[in-house]
Enzyme design. Structure first.
Site, short mmCIF file in Angstrom:
data_model
loop_
_atom_site.label_atom_id
_atom_site.label_comp_id
_atom_site.label_asym_id
_atom_site.label_seq_id
_atom_site.Cartn_x
_atom_site.Cartn_y
_atom_site.Cartn_z
N ARG A 1 -7.00 11.67 -6.98
CA ARG A 1 -8.29 10.73 -6.78
C ARG A 1 -9.47 11.27 -6.64
NH1 ARG A 1 -9.15 6.13 -4.54
NH2 ARG A 1 -11.06 6.59 -4.91
N ARG B 1 -3.65 6.58 0.41
CA ARG B 1 -4.15 7.57 1.03
C ARG B 1 -3.29 8.41 1.75
NH1 ARG B 1 -9.47 4.85 3.27
NH2 ARG B 1 -7.83 3.21 3.08
N ASP C 1 -6.95 -3.37 -7.39
CA ASP C 1 -7.30 -4.08 -6.09
C ASP C 1 -7.71 -5.62 -6.25
OD1 ASP C 1 -8.34 -3.13 -3.30
OD2 ASP C 1 -9.85 -4.60 -3.95
N ARG D 1 0.82 -1.19 -0.17
CA ARG D 1 -0.06 0.02 -0.05
C ARG D 1 0.78 1.12 -0.10
NH1 ARG D 1 -5.54 -0.97 1.90
NH2 ARG D 1 -5.96 -3.03 0.64
N TYR E 1 -14.59 -12.06 0.42
CA TYR E 1 -15.46 -10.68 0.15
C TYR E 1 -16.73 -11.56 -0.61
CZ TYR E 1 -11.90 -7.90 1.71
OH TYR E 1 -11.04 -7.07 2.61
#
Ligand code: CP3
Length: 347
Positions: A40, A31, A76, A27, A155
């Site tokens: 973004r 962010r 992702d 990562r 998921y």
């Protein structure tokens, strides 16, 4: 074209001697970077993942800023599911949410296989990146990635993020034939996603089985390992080094290695020396606690030195955090950490 073959990262990934300890961060794009938040703005995560120009820019941002030894493709683990038509979204601050969770054999059979024509933007983005990365810091390799069948299944079956993975494990225990079909389906999709990235120029791959730590070793071996092994065996045929990572996997490192890995990723809870003792003839990647970036720089670098020293006992060692960069991380700390690791003397 610069020959990446001799880069520190790829040497370590193949188990060869290195000029310095290579470092990248799971990562590393995302962010914690103001330049990421800027590009973004107003763009949904899955839209960003389908835009080659944005993928290239976001993937390059941490490489430019930190000079890390590898880039990780910006995408992702659920992107391939979206690409085959599964109704899902990535909800900010939550994670992937699936509209109609998968529970039956009919649900599994309704999911199409992944073919390259469904992901032309992945091919375009990887090709663009490989071209750009050839001249960044003397040539920087690109790591392709996919989610492993168990983590992606979680998921799909839960319908969203889960702590216990109870519905997923209930399906695994109670309907083995549905489970087997689901795992085969996802293994095929993950392998196709990886093949596309490697064909377009990615020079290593990481298979993320982030939530495998929810399993006992016996259940991992019985219900999960064969499917991850199939994905990893296909990558071995392509000749790229393979990293296999999960969280909370202290009791699974041996069997995750056996599933097929040149390098086993170690989460921050597991002492690296203990991990090295069980992975056999493989390299290790990791594993500084990601919260150490919030400590004073000297505390962080002292702990990084301990990780590097422990890593010397391994066949090879790629420095990383023991899980992803926490969004509130100060990028300047990661810049200092990168510099520290790359400058740290070899034994
Ligand atoms: O820099 C990199 O590591 C490459 C990009 C990457 C992302 N997701 C981007 C992302 C990678 C390798 C992943 C893999 C991924 N996605 C995993 C395995 C790695 C791990 O962390 O264990 C998992 C479990 C997912 C599922 C997922 N997607 C989660 C849990 C989240 C976070 C939810 C949140 O908002 O806190 C996502 C969304 C996501 N994937 C973001 C990014 C940068 C945040 C989205 C945003 O910026 O709005």
């Amino acid at each position: 074209m610069v020959d990446l073959h001799d880069s520190a990262f790829l040497k370590a990934a193949r188990g060869e001697a290195v000029p310095h300890t290579p470092v990248w961060f799971m990562r590393q794009a995302g962010r914690s970077l103001p330049e990421y938040l800027k590009v973004r703005e107003g763009v949904a995560m899955l839209d960003a993942c389908a835009d080659p120009d944005l993928i290239v820019e976001i993937t390059l941002q941490p490489v430019r800023r930190y000079g890390v030894d590898a880039a990780i493709f910006f995408s992702d683990i659920v992107l391939p599911l979206k690409a085959v038509g599964v109704d899902l979204d990535i909800v900010p601050g939550v994670g992937p949410v699936v509209a109609e969770p998968v529970r039956t054999l009919a649900d599994v059979e309704a999911i199409p296989d992944l073919t390259p024509d469904r992901i032309p933007f992945i091919t375009a983005a990887v090709q663009g990146l490989v071209g750009e990365l050839a001249s960044v810091n003397g040539g920087t390799p690109l790591i392709g990635f996919a989610g492993a069948p168990f983590t992606v299944a979680s998921y799909l079956v839960e319908g969203g993020p889960s702590k216990e993975h109870a519905k997923t494990k209930a399906l695994m225990f109670s309907a083995p034939e549905v489970w087997d079909a689901l795992m085969r389906k996802i293994a095929g999709i993950s392998a196709a996603f990886l093949r596309t990235q490697v064909a377009a120029g990615a020079s290593a791959i990481q298979l993320f089985d982030s939530w495998a730590g929810a399993l006992t070793p016996a259940d991992y071996v019985r219900y999960v390992q064969p499917h991850s092994a199939r994905v990893l065996a296909e990558m071995a045929e392509l000749g790229v080094p393979r990293i296999h990572f999960g969280v909370g996997t202290a009791n699974l490192l041996d069997v995750m290695g056996e599933a097929g890995a040149d390098v086993v990723g170690v989460d921050w809870r597991t002492p690296l020396d203990r991990a090295i003792g069980v992975v056999g003839d493989r390299g290790v990647q990791g594993n500084l606690d990601p919260t150490l970036v919030f400590a004073p720089t000297e505390v962080m670098t002292a702990r990084a030195a301990e990780v590097i020293e422990a890593g010397r006992a391994a066949k090879s060692h790629i420095f990383n955090l023991g899980h992803g960069v926490i969004p509130s991380t100060d990028p300047d700390q990661l810049a200092r950490l990168t510099e520290f690791v790359q400058a740290y003397p070899l034994a």
